[in-house]
Design a protein around this motif. Structure first.
Motif: not given
Length: 200
Positions: A138-150
């Motif tokens: 929550h409230d994390a800065k995740l812009d452009q992060a990759e979560f493919k198939n997570a």
């Protein structure tokens, strides 16, 4: 590892003294150290300098990285279940295939960032194929992060900035996405059963 086991133990001990404000305490600086494969469950590296450190395949269950400088760190295939990364600097960090079940990454900075010496390393934080069930972002800065198939079942992403994230194929069943900012995020093929939405 570019130090002896005795030196490493000494650094960690002095860092624990630093965290608890005991005499002789010194903030740990393990920047660019290769600690891959070590078993370090519940280690306390709160506020430590860990820029570019390698924790590949480490056992870090229950470890404390709160407020740590982990810019460009590599946790590929590590077991960091139940670890806390609250408010840590994780820009450009790599977590491919890592076990982060129940981990706390709330308010962490996971925006793009790249070390000058790591020309071949992607600059985006990467959680592809990671296990993130029941974790807290929550409230994390995740812009452009990759979560493919997570695997992101029941993850808390409320209030997170996720502009341009790649969530392709991710399992977000039961995820809390209330107030998350998902502009330009790629949700193609993702599983969104029983998720909670909200409007920023």
């Amino acid at each position: 590892m570019g130090m002896t086991p005795e030196e490493f133990v000494g650094i960690v001990k002095k860092h624990d003294d630093f965290v608890h404000r005991r005499t002789g305490g010194v903030r740990a600086d393990l920047s660019n150290q290769d600690l891959s494969g070590l078993k370090l469950p519940k280690i306390n590296l709160e506020h430590a300098k860990l820029t570019g450190a390698k924790f590949r395949k480490c056992v870090l269950a229950g470890a404390n990285f709160k407020f740590a400088d982990l810019f460009g760190a590599d946790f590929t295939d590590a077991n960091a279940s139940g670890a806390t990364f609250e408010r840590a600097d994780l820009r450009g960090a790599q977590f491919q295939g890592a076990n982060l079940k129940g981990a706390n990454l709330s308010d962490a900075d996971l925006r793009p960032g790249a070390l000058l010496a790591a020309h071949k390393r992607g600059s985006n934080a990467n959680f592809s194929d990671a296990q993130l069930e029941d974790s807290d972002m929550h409230d994390a800065k995740l812009d452009q992060a990759e979560f493919k198939n997570a695997s992101m079942k029941r993850i808390n992403l409320s209030g997170s900035a996720m502009h341009g994230c790649n969530l392709r194929g991710a399992d977000l069943s039961g995820a809390n996405l209330s107030m998350a900012r998902l502009k330009d995020a790629n949700l193609m093929g993702s599983i969104l059963r029983r998720r909670t939405w909200g409007t920023p």
